[in-house]
Structures are given as C-alpha cells and as structure tokens.
Write a protein that holds these residues in place. Structure first.
Motif, short mmCIF file in Angstrom:
data_model
loop_
_atom_site.label_atom_id
_atom_site.label_comp_id
_atom_site.label_asym_id
_atom_site.label_seq_id
_atom_site.Cartn_x
_atom_site.Cartn_y
_atom_site.Cartn_z
N LYS A 125 5.52 -41.86 -34.50
CA LYS A 125 6.78 -41.22 -34.19
C LYS A 125 8.08 -41.80 -33.84
CE LYS A 125 6.14 -37.45 -30.80
NZ LYS A 125 5.91 -36.70 -30.03
N PHE A 126 9.09 -41.34 -34.27
CA PHE A 126 10.19 -42.23 -34.74
C PHE A 126 11.19 -41.23 -34.69
CE2 PHE A 126 8.07 -42.74 -38.71
CZ PHE A 126 9.01 -42.91 -40.15
N GLU A 127 12.67 -41.67 -35.37
CA GLU A 127 13.42 -41.74 -35.32
C GLU A 127 14.24 -42.07 -36.29
OE1 GLU A 127 16.87 -40.31 -32.12
OE2 GLU A 127 15.29 -38.66 -31.83
N ILE A 128 15.20 -41.36 -37.28
CA ILE A 128 16.22 -42.00 -38.21
C ILE A 128 17.39 -41.34 -38.00
CG2 ILE A 128 16.50 -42.33 -40.69
CD1 ILE A 128 13.28 -41.65 -40.66
N PRO A 129 17.81 -42.02 -36.89
CA PRO A 129 19.96 -42.02 -36.76
C PRO A 129 20.43 -41.61 -37.43
CG PRO A 129 19.35 -43.91 -35.87
CD PRO A 129 17.97 -43.75 -37.00
N ILE A 130 20.08 -41.68 -38.49
CA ILE A 130 21.60 -40.90 -39.87
C ILE A 130 22.09 -39.66 -40.42
CG2 ILE A 130 21.88 -42.55 -40.49
CD1 ILE A 130 19.92 -43.01 -42.85
N GLU A 131 22.43 -38.77 -40.23
CA GLU A 131 23.12 -37.95 -41.26
C GLU A 131 21.89 -37.48 -42.31
OE1 GLU A 131 23.71 -33.74 -41.89
OE2 GLU A 131 24.48 -35.15 -40.16
N PRO A 132 20.92 -36.30 -41.94
CA PRO A 132 19.84 -36.39 -42.93
C PRO A 132 20.33 -36.25 -44.54
CG PRO A 132 19.72 -34.96 -41.15
CD PRO A 132 20.77 -35.27 -40.60
N PHE B 162 14.40 -31.85 -39.71
CA PHE B 162 16.32 -32.73 -39.55
C PHE B 162 17.41 -32.04 -39.02
CE2 PHE B 162 13.33 -32.55 -43.29
CZ PHE B 162 13.32 -34.20 -43.37
N LYS B 163 18.26 -33.64 -38.44
CA LYS B 163 18.99 -31.90 -37.50
C LYS B 163 20.45 -32.52 -38.04
CE LYS B 163 15.38 -31.75 -34.16
NZ LYS B 163 15.26 -30.55 -32.65
N ALA C 23 28.98 -20.01 -32.35
CA ALA C 23 28.41 -20.96 -33.74
C ALA C 23 26.65 -21.55 -32.60
CB ALA C 23 28.88 -22.08 -33.49
N LEU C 24 26.33 -21.74 -31.80
CA LEU C 24 25.16 -22.14 -31.02
C LEU C 24 24.18 -21.57 -31.57
CD1 LEU C 24 26.14 -21.89 -26.82
CD2 LEU C 24 25.37 -24.32 -28.16
N HIS C 25 23.62 -20.56 -31.83
CA HIS C 25 22.44 -20.30 -32.39
C HIS C 25 22.13 -20.09 -33.77
CE1 HIS C 25 21.24 -19.34 -28.44
NE2 HIS C 25 22.27 -18.77 -27.89
N LEU C 26 23.59 -19.93 -34.36
CA LEU C 26 23.39 -20.38 -35.76
C LEU C 26 22.27 -21.64 -36.29
CD1 LEU C 26 27.22 -20.00 -37.11
CD2 LEU C 26 25.72 -18.37 -37.18
N MET C 27 21.15 -21.16 -37.61
CA MET C 27 20.81 -21.54 -38.28
C MET C 27 20.85 -22.37 -39.46
SD MET C 27 17.49 -21.61 -36.69
CE MET C 27 17.82 -21.47 -35.26
N LYS C 28 20.69 -23.67 -39.67
CA LYS C 28 21.73 -23.63 -40.70
C LYS C 28 20.45 -23.04 -42.46
CE LYS C 28 22.30 -28.37 -43.01
NZ LYS C 28 23.45 -27.91 -44.25
N THR C 29 21.47 -22.04 -42.50
CA THR C 29 21.09 -20.98 -44.49
C THR C 29 22.13 -22.08 -45.31
OG1 THR C 29 22.53 -20.00 -43.46
CG2 THR C 29 19.89 -19.47 -42.49
N CYS D 219 17.88 -28.07 -38.97
CA CYS D 219 18.68 -27.08 -38.10
C CYS D 219 19.81 -27.79 -37.62
CB CYS D 219 18.25 -26.89 -36.30
SG CYS D 219 17.69 -28.29 -35.95
N TYR D 220 20.94 -27.45 -37.18
CA TYR D 220 21.94 -27.89 -36.72
C TYR D 220 21.88 -28.83 -35.44
CZ TYR D 220 24.68 -25.49 -39.49
OH TYR D 220 25.87 -24.98 -40.73
N ALA D 221 22.32 -30.06 -35.62
CA ALA D 221 21.39 -31.15 -34.22
C ALA D 221 22.57 -30.61 -33.34
CB ALA D 221 23.18 -32.68 -34.44
#
Length: 138
Positions: free
Chosen positions: A6-13, A60-61, A82-88, A123-125
């Motif tokens: 398990k790991f995180e890639i801390p850059i913009e996808p 992807f956040k 905007a809080l609940h908007l999905m990244k479409t 989704c949005y981060a």
C-alpha cells in the motif's frame, strides 16, 4: 506468503496521452509523466517484481477546479454545491489506469497479464491530489 503493498503517490494524477506517429518513429508524449511517477514510487518498489496474479486497487484523487472554491476571503473554502461533485470530466479513468500500469509493469509485476482485477475510481481530492495504490498478490 502473499504480499500486499500500500502506498500513495502524492502528485496530481496523470493520464496516458496518445502516442504520436511521425516519419521518424513513434513519440510517447507521456514519457515525462511516467518519469515523474517512477521517481515518486521508488521507495515503494519491491526488490523483485511479483510473479503471481495481482489485484490492483488504484484511486485517483484529482485537484479541484478553481470554480469549486469561493472568492475573496472564501477562496480556500469549497462551495457547498461543489462538495459532492463527482469528477465526470476528462481525462477518462481508463487513461489514468493505462499510464500507471505502464509505470508499474516491470517494477511491481513482470507483465500486465498478471493483473487479474482492477478496482479503480477518480474523484476530487479532499485535501491534496494523489493516487492511492494497493497491490495484492493472489
């Protein structure tokens, strides 16, 4: 002993861009993105790539657009609507997956055909853009 990483890639996808064909050959416009991701994951790479079947979880956040935020003194605050908007919006989820699988292949597993299941979302981060990854041997 089955492994889970398990790991995180801390850059913009990033998403895979289409290869360009020229008279002098094929150009991969995503090569600098791949290098950036490769650099960000080096600490997470196992000594030897997995040899068995793999389940890949990759989420992807993405950074929120400016329009999701208020203005003036509220410029740091996400608008209620905007809080609940999905990244479409583009890029497509499968193009994100393609790029990351390209980078992971040869590092985490020997060949893409070992990946038997992919669980993924975009989704949005909530706070910072990143990719969250879990690779499990089955």
């Amino acid at each position: 002993e089955k492994m889970t990483l398990k790991f995180e890639i801390p850059i913009e996808p990033k998403a895979q861009k289409r290869h360009r064909h020229h008279k002098w050959g094929i150009y991969d416009p995503s090569s600098s993105d791949k290098k950036e991701i490769r650099k960000a994951i080096l600490k997470s790479v196992p000594k030897e790539p997995f040899e068995s079947a793999i389940v890949l979880h990759i989420h992807f956040k993405c950074k929120r657009p400016k329009s999701h935020y208020g203005t003036g003194k509220n410029k740091e605050i996400i608008k209620q609507k905007a809080l609940h908007l999905m990244k479409t919006t583009k890029p497509d989820l499968d193009n994100y997956i393609k790029l990351y699988m390209d980078v992971f292949s040869g590092l985490f597993w020997k060949d893409d055909n070992q990946v038997i299941q992919i669980n993924s979302s975009k989704c949005y981060a909530d706070n910072y853009p990143r990719a969250e990854v879990m690779i499990t041997e089955v």
